[in-house]
Design an enzyme around this catalytic site. Structure first.
Site, PDB file in Angstrom:
ATOM      1  N   GLN A   1     -16.764  24.299  18.954  1.00 33.30           N
ATOM      2  CA  GLN A   1     -16.455  25.504  19.722  1.00 33.30           C
ATOM      3  C   GLN A   1     -15.773  26.540  18.832  1.00 33.30           C
ATOM      4  O   GLN A   1     -15.644  27.694  19.227  1.00 33.30           O
ATOM      5  CB  GLN A   1     -15.526  25.166  20.890  1.00 33.30           C
ATOM      6  CG  GLN A   1     -16.157  24.284  21.964  1.00 33.30           C
ATOM      7  CD  GLN A   1     -15.149  23.839  23.018  1.00 33.30           C
ATOM      8  OE1 GLN A   1     -14.910  22.652  23.176  1.00 33.30           O
ATOM      9  NE2 GLN A   1     -14.548  24.783  23.731  1.00 33.30           N
TER      10      GLN A   1
ATOM     11  N   PHE B   1     -16.175  21.398  26.613  1.00 33.04           N
ATOM     12  CA  PHE B   1     -15.077  21.232  27.579  1.00 33.04           C
ATOM     13  C   PHE B   1     -13.702  21.261  26.921  1.00 33.04           C
ATOM     14  O   PHE B   1     -12.729  20.743  27.469  1.00 33.04           O
ATOM     15  CB  PHE B   1     -15.248  19.944  28.409  1.00 33.04           C
ATOM     16  CG  PHE B   1     -16.652  19.719  28.887  1.00 33.04           C
ATOM     17  CD1 PHE B   1     -17.227  20.599  29.787  1.00 33.04           C
ATOM     18  CD2 PHE B   1     -17.406  18.649  28.430  1.00 33.04           C
ATOM     19  CE1 PHE B   1     -18.532  20.420  30.208  1.00 33.04           C
ATOM     20  CE2 PHE B   1     -18.716  18.462  28.851  1.00 33.04           C
ATOM     21  CZ  PHE B   1     -19.282  19.346  29.749  1.00 33.04           C
TER      22      PHE B   1
ATOM     23  N   GLU C   1     -12.988  22.153  20.539  1.00 36.28           N
ATOM     24  CA  GLU C   1     -12.308  23.374  20.103  1.00 36.28           C
ATOM     25  C   GLU C   1     -11.610  23.115  18.766  1.00 36.28           C
ATOM     26  O   GLU C   1     -11.800  23.840  17.813  1.00 36.28           O
ATOM     27  CB  GLU C   1     -11.291  23.826  21.163  1.00 36.28           C
ATOM     28  CG  GLU C   1     -10.578  25.120  20.751  1.00 36.28           C
ATOM     29  CD  GLU C   1      -9.646  25.665  21.819  1.00 36.28           C
ATOM     30  OE1 GLU C   1      -9.714  25.213  22.977  1.00 36.28           O
ATOM     31  OE2 GLU C   1      -8.841  26.554  21.491  1.00 36.28           O
TER      32      GLU C   1
ATOM     33  N   ARG D   1       0.667  26.770  28.567  1.00 35.76           N
ATOM     34  CA  ARG D   1      -0.122  27.114  29.748  1.00 35.76           C
ATOM     35  C   ARG D   1       0.327  26.311  30.977  1.00 35.76           C
ATOM     36  O   ARG D   1       0.183  26.758  32.109  1.00 35.76           O
ATOM     37  CB  ARG D   1      -1.624  26.957  29.511  1.00 35.76           C
ATOM     38  CG  ARG D   1      -2.452  27.720  30.539  1.00 35.76           C
ATOM     39  CD  ARG D   1      -3.937  27.710  30.242  1.00 35.76           C
ATOM     40  NE  ARG D   1      -4.412  28.856  29.480  1.00 35.76           N
ATOM     41  CZ  ARG D   1      -4.798  30.023  30.009  1.00 35.76           C
ATOM     42  NH1 ARG D   1      -4.740  30.218  31.317  1.00 35.76           N
ATOM     43  NH2 ARG D   1      -5.238  30.996  29.256  1.00 35.76           N
TER      44      ARG D   1
ATOM     45  N   GLU E   1     -12.973  27.713  33.493  1.00 33.87           N
ATOM     46  CA  GLU E   1     -11.924  26.739  33.785  1.00 33.87           C
ATOM     47  C   GLU E   1     -11.414  26.722  35.235  1.00 33.87           C
ATOM     48  O   GLU E   1     -11.182  25.647  35.793  1.00 33.87           O
ATOM     49  CB  GLU E   1     -10.726  26.980  32.852  1.00 33.87           C
ATOM     50  CG  GLU E   1     -11.034  26.652  31.411  1.00 33.87           C
ATOM     51  CD  GLU E   1      -9.950  27.167  30.476  1.00 33.87           C
ATOM     52  OE1 GLU E   1      -9.160  26.352  30.009  1.00 33.87           O
ATOM     53  OE2 GLU E   1      -9.902  28.390  30.232  1.00 33.87           O
TER      54      GLU E   1
END
Lengths: 469, 777
Positions: free
Chosen positions: B215, B246, B250, B328, B730
């Site tokens: 990603q 997903f 990343e 987050r 998301e």
């Protein structure tokens, strides 16, 4: 020499018969549409079709090529997603997937397309439920399946609610390419004689062995027995059923007469595995795998089955399955011996059979606990009882004490509750990835109760066995 | 002549363009997907002589490496070479946020599955066989597998972070009810069906091209350069598509690409490294497990006046993206509710698990699970339904989030009120109640799950992208961006944008591979922002090109620019079709030596965040929604099914309804999986027990909700969303959290004595044990 037709091409290969069909297709033939997801038959990304010639026409079944030995392709028609492609347009299965947004990352997609094409080719009833059964072994991580459901339903609609279609109809209506028409004759022509089988580990469908030891099998000699007809077949004679050890779960699923004796058979077998695995997995393999939670073993134990064992010299012996297992993964089978067949008495009007299984995921999962029961009831008294349970001992367990306890008892909730006390003494679950021992104990009780609520719904409800507010 | 013909063919097709692209287009990759012709990294045609690699990893979770004997493996025929940290010419370091993660273990191992060496051989099979011949002697050290253990031992990744709003002490003092409790949410395996992998090829001058299933192409490029000790321009990273990401690709696609490149660097030969599923499951991190405590205070009229939470994040053995994920969690700790007094703290705990990493939701779901647990607990104790508390506290316009951003264009109440009205919540609740009265062996449960999710990378500097758009001289268009296609349909969205601006058929637009030589210094495809960032850049580039084309057309037709538009493949003048077609216009533009290429840069405006104050405006906008989940629990067997999930979702103005619905349905299934059947298990030695698809179960076609209904909320969309079409990747995952509470409500209907537990996932085991809580077997 292993000889078969791969899509539209005849293959003759001297590759090792124990290599997986997946590796052959992807890396030897560079048909990269067949994907690798898990290499243990649990995701369906590598689904291909296997066509077998019978009475001048082909019968197609879906399998997971990752746990299928190349040698089992001998004499067959193997179809990968590329082999379903039409020139410059989409097949009905492909169009249904596209039109319904049933593909996102696309990695699982070829497996779904192949399984759906196999569904269109199959002789089974074509309805929404059977369409979902056909793709029950295909895992998708992107879509959440609702779009795939729609695609499957669209395909059923395209099949115009007919159960059986000729190959020509399927070709004319763009379900499959036209070379399929030529396959039966070409299969006959290749005269696939038995290729030389080396001595080595016996492998039938391979659904367990290839999960456990694929590298070993690819590197060592294997003796493939799936094609051996004498180990196949389901016969009914004088209310007795004999199942050849090489028969697959699908053979049982498709057997009309057996289904009439076990009206809930498909419901039970649906819990056992996906369609792809049912098409490969043999009963003999399930028995000798000796998993303490082998679904079919639990099934046959409660039917009080016998197994017939044969050796290299053609000698045979028969013994009760419940005495076959000796300890964890050990059993009464000598070198050179094979399980030849399984026998059991068919149910009658006064007998009741049930199978229960619970796992994290209801379908295509290994049980935390499974159980089966076979009762004979005369005048509301239990005259014969066989109870089996898996996942709570080192072996797939026939519950001798519990079964004996039930015999002669009236069919009452008291009997059931007291029998559970016996059952609880007979089992010794351990904690592992499938659940804690406390859970398995409780689940053992619940599945035992479930047998009675499922078999005698007018007589028992859950409330008769457990207390709650 | 030939060229003329093809232009004519193109023109005739252009005439047939339907401009209702939004409704009619499908995922444009689907044609090759369904034919098995889409190419993933393991499908790339490999060069002759390519070697294959397998990773040798630690068989212990923590310890000193005393001795490794590679001699038997090296002696195996077909083994080319075994690489260890000693072969690294640059830095043995792959940490992205914090440099705390070696590529290969040196003297110590920190998790079971930690890479130690790379075995390169003529075939993967030989490399795997060689791996089994390596002897390793490890002196074991104590193993930490849980966040609480780490906290007790003071084992942390970095300093804790805290967000604060109002004054919780005063807030609690004003409360009529105060409840405290603990929650646990387990990790989650990404289970992209395509496992991690990369293919490295030597180019001239020591340059290396890597085809990677990542990603984050720039992360792969940068890290490879760092490990090899070469300049970034020597490393080219190319991505065609991913078989699912997903978040799992990343950061954690990087090590495998770097390893393949390292072997290529030394051997000057192509090297392929594709993890098999067991290796992937064992070696890669997952969604972070969280152990949390909360304190919630409410007034008599059910207003949440104060909320405190401490989140212990099980980060694993290295930072990876954990600090950003932890952040987050704080951003979403109060979900869709306005709470005037908030104090939340997150602690990234260092344990001996594989470094946990990004997974759809990125810490947000873990934070939301805690406040939903607190609400469920409060409702249970007060004797009201959770719905009453949820409803009484929904965000309103101009409310302040705990991080200082003022809520604007809020759709929390809009989606909630729409959902409860359209689906008639009272009737649904009545149905459940009636069913439960009539049945003793099955019980139904219902839960509502509102979501509010911020869109943007919370690390403000990452919110940028570029697009390189070429119009070729035959009128066809090629677009390169930083966006990586992994099933989310971003390629289709990029094409739509260009098709809409140029008014040409999407067949004439091609989305190129994502390649670091065409679009450099990019942010990963993550944070749901890929379509927004890259789409805005593409829009900007296309508009710049359009402006030039209009200028050329105006000169050609001798009319003013403002009378001109491009429509259905022709130049229109004052709404009337001219003779000038798209392809002729392109030819004329070329002849006039006007550039047919544009490179545009987009950076999200308005956003900022000050980490020293933990205040700012980090999000371009929020996505809202409300789900109603109904389940039926089999009280004999402890199993469950989901009857329906009914959603009102804030798409903004969806630009691709089919694609966006697919994102909602897919995320929902993943969220439900996380809350129900997906159970990661490590033993106390740090060994992964759920190490195969036979022991780690994700939803199959029979286990997803029988009915999923998604209705778009009526809204005008948001200007910072691409074409007002909001990010969708998301947010819908968090609808799945409702599954936990729906099951819990069904359990309560069967066993009123059940003590509420907040310990996800709610496996059939937990359900059965809860149904018969404290009963003798």
């Amino acid at each position: 020499m292993i000889t078969f037709i791969l899509n539209n091409k005849t293959i003759r290969t001297t590759e090792h018969s124990g290599m997986t069909l997946l590796d052959f297709v992807r890396y030897e033939q560079r048909l990269t549409g067949t994907k690798i997801g898990c290499r243990e038959g649990d995701c369906g990304a590598c689904t291909v079709l296997v066509g077998t010639l019978s009475q001048n026409s082909m019968t197609y079944q879906s399998i997971t090529s990752c746990i299928s030995p190349l040698g089992n392709a001998h004499g067959k028609h193997i179809v990968t997603v590329e082999g379903t492609n039409l020139k410059d347009k989409l097949t009905k299965a492909q169009e249904a997937m596209k039109a319904n947004y049933a593909t996102q990352c696309g990695f699982c997609t070829p497996g779904f397309v192949v399984a759906l094409t196999g569904f269109a080719l199959s002789n089974s009833e074509h309805n929404y439920n059977t369409a979902l059964d056909a793709i029950s072994g295909n895992i998708c991580r992107c879509t959440g399946y609702k779009a795939i459901e729609k695609a499957a339903y669209q395909l059923v609609d395209n099949l115009e609610n007919q159960d059986k279609h000729t190959v020509n109809w399927l070709i004319n209506n763009e379900f499959i390419p036209d070379y399929f028409e030529t396959i039966p004759q070409r299969i006959k022509d290749i005269e696939a004689k038995d290729f030389n089988q080396p001595q080595g580990k016996f492998v039938s469908g391979g659904t367990d062995l290839y999960v456990q030891q694929a590298d070993h099998l690819a590197d060592n000699e294997v003796h493939l027995i799936a094609a051996k007809d004498k180990l196949k077949g389901i016969t009914i004679e004088d209310k007795n059923c004999t199942i050849g050890a090489n028969s697959t779960v699908s053979d049982l699923w498709n057997h009309a007469e057996i289904n009439s004796y076990f009206p809930k058979l498909k419901q039970h077998l649906k819990l056992v595995s996906s369609e792809q695995i049912r098409n490969m997995a043999s009963f003999g393999g399930n028995l000798v795998n000796a998993s303490p939670i082998g679904d079919m073993t639990i099934f046959f134990l409660a039917l009080n089955s016998d197994v017939t064992i044969s050796n290299d010299h053609g000698n045979e012996r028969t013994m009760p399955l419940k005495h076959f297992y000796q300890g964890y993964k050990t059993y009464d089978l000598n070198d050179g011996e094979l399980i030849k067949s399984i026998h059991f008495k068919l149910p009658t009007n006064s007998t009741f059979f049930n199978f229960e299984k619970v796992c994290k995921r209801t379908h295509l999962d290994i049980a935390s606990v499974n159980s089966a029961i076979h009762l004979t009831i005369e005048n509301n008294n239990i005259s014969e009882a066989h109870v089996s349970i898996g996942g709570v001992a080192a072996i797939p367990k026939y519950l001798h004490e519990t079964s004996t306890f039930l015999i002669g008892k009236p069919l009452t909730s008291e009997t059931v509750i007291n029998a559970n006390a016996v059952l609880q003494d007979e089992i010794a679950p351990i904690s592992d990835v499938r659940g804690t021992s406390d859970y398995k104990r409780l689940l053992g009780r619940q599945l035992f109760f479930a047998h009675f609520t499922a078999l005698f719904p007018k007589q028992f409800t859950l409330n008769d066995f457990v207390q709650h507010a | 002549m030939h060229k003329h013909n093809s232009n004519k063919a193109l023109d005739s097709k252009l005439n047939a363009v339907s401009m209702s692209i939004k409704q009619s287009i499908k995922n444009l990759d689907s044609y090759t997907h369904v034919r098995g012709k889409s190419l993933y990294v393991d499908d790339v045609n490999i060069r002759q002589g390519t070697f294959h690699a397998v990773v040798f990893d630690s068989p212990k979770a923590h310890g000193h490496i005393k001795h490794i004997d590679y001699s038997k493996a090296e002696a195996l025929e077909g083994v080319v070479r075994i690489f260890t940290y000693k072969d690294i010419p640059g830095k043995n370091q792959i940490g992205g946020i914090i440099p705390d993660e070696p590529l290969f273990a040196e003297d110590e191992v920190h998790f079971w599955g930690m890479p130690i060496a790379l075995i390169v051989a003529e075939t993967e099979f030989i490399a795997r066989k060689a791996r089994s011949l390596i002897d390793i002697d490890i002196e074991e050290l104590p193993v930490i597998t849980r966040a609480k253990q780490a906290k007790a031992k003071g084992s942390f990744i970095n300093a804790p972070r805290s967000f604060s709003l109002g004054d919780t002490e005063k807030g609690f003092a004003a409360c009529d009810y105060i409840f405290e409790g603990e929650t646990f949410s387990n990790g989650q395996e990404h289970l992209y069906i395509e496992a991690q992998g990369a293919y490295a090829e030597p180019l001239e001058n020591g340059n290396i091209k890597i085809t990677s299933s990542t990603q984050g192409p720039t992360a792969v490029q940068k890290t490879t350069a760092q490990v090899l000790g070469v300049a970034m321009h020597k490393i080219e990273v190319d991505v065609t598509r991913l078989g699912g990401g997903f978040g799992g690709k990343e950061d954690q696609a990087t090590p495998w690409a770097v390893m393949a490149a390292l072997a290529t660097y030394h051997l000057n030969q192509s090297v392929k490294l594709i993890l098999n599923r067991h290796d992937d499951l064992r070696m890669t991190g997952k969604r972070h497990p969280y152990e949390s405590t909360y304190k919630i205070g409410l007034s008599k009229d059910l207003k949440i006046l104060a909320y405190e939470a401490e989140f212990l994040q099980n980060s694993g053995a290295a930072a990876d993206l954990s600090p950003a994920i932890a952040e987050r969690t704080l951003f979403h700790a109060t979900n869709s509710y306005f709470v005037p007094n908030v104090e939340t703290t997150v602690i990234s705990c260092k344990t001996n698990l594989p470094p946990n990493t990004a997974f759809r939701g990125f810490g947000g779901p873990q934070g939301m699970f805690v406040i939903e647990s607190a609400i469920a607990k409060a409702a249970h104790e007060i004797g009201v339904t959770p719905r009453q508390i949820q409803e009484a506290n929904l965000l309103d316009e101009n409310d302040t989030f705990s991080y200082g951003q003022i809520a604007k264009q809020v759709e929390a109440k809009n989606t909630w009120n729409s959902a409860t009205a359209i689906y008639n919540i009272e009737a649904l609740e009545q149905e459940v109640e009636d069913f439960n009265k009539q049945h003793s062996d099955f019980k139904k449960g219902l839960a509502l799950m509102p979501i509010t999710f911020g869109i943007s990378f919370t690390n403000t500097p990452m919110n940028h992208a570029r697009a390189l758009v070429h119009i070729y001289l035959d009128g066809s268009v090629g677009i390169s961006t930083a966006a990586v296609e992994m099933g989310q349909g971003v390629n289709t969205k990029m094409m739509q944008i260009a098709a809409q601006v140029f008014s040409i058929p999407i067949e004439h637009i091609k989305i190129e591979t994502t390649n670091t030589t065409r679009v450099a210094n990019t942010s990963p495809s993550a944070a749901s922002s890929t379509a927004d960032l890259n789409g805005k850049a593409t829009l900007k580039a296309c508009n710049a090109l359009l402006q030039r084309l209009i200028q050329v057309a105006s000169e050609d037709l001798d009319v003013s620019e403002d009378t001109i538009e491009l429509k259905d493949g022709f130049v229109y003048c004052n709404g009337k079709k001219s003779e000038l077609s798209w392809t002729t216009l392109i030819s004329k533009t070329m002849l006039k030596r006007v550039a047919l290429t544009e490179n545009a840069h987009y950076a999200t405006p308005e956003i900022h965040f000050d980490k020293t104050k933990e205040k700012g405006h980090p999000f371009a906008y929020h996505v809202y929604g409300t789900a109603i989940i109904t389940t039926t629990v089999d009280c004999t067997r402890g199993t469950y099914e989901f009857d329906s999930v009914k959603i009102v979702h804030d798409y903004g103005k969806s630009m691709s309804e089919g694609i966006d619905l697919g994102q909602v349905e897919g995320a929902l299934a993943q969220g439900i999986g996380w809350m129900t059947m997906e159970e990661i298990a490590y033993n106390d030695d740090g060994k992964l027990l759920s190490n195969a698809l036979s022991t780690y179960k994700i939803p199959d076609i029979f286990s997803v909700p029988k009915e999923v209904e998604v209705i778009p909320v009526e809204t005008k969309g948001h200007d910072l969303a691409i074409l007002k079409s909001k990010a969708v990747g998301e947010p819908p995952l968090m609808y799945g959290i409702g599954a936990y509470f729906a099951i819990q409500n069904a359990i309560k209907a069967f066993n009123p004595n059940y003590n509420l537990k907040f310990h996800a996932p709610m496996t059939p085991e937990k359900v059965l044990l809860s149904l018969y809580d404290n009963q003798p077997i």
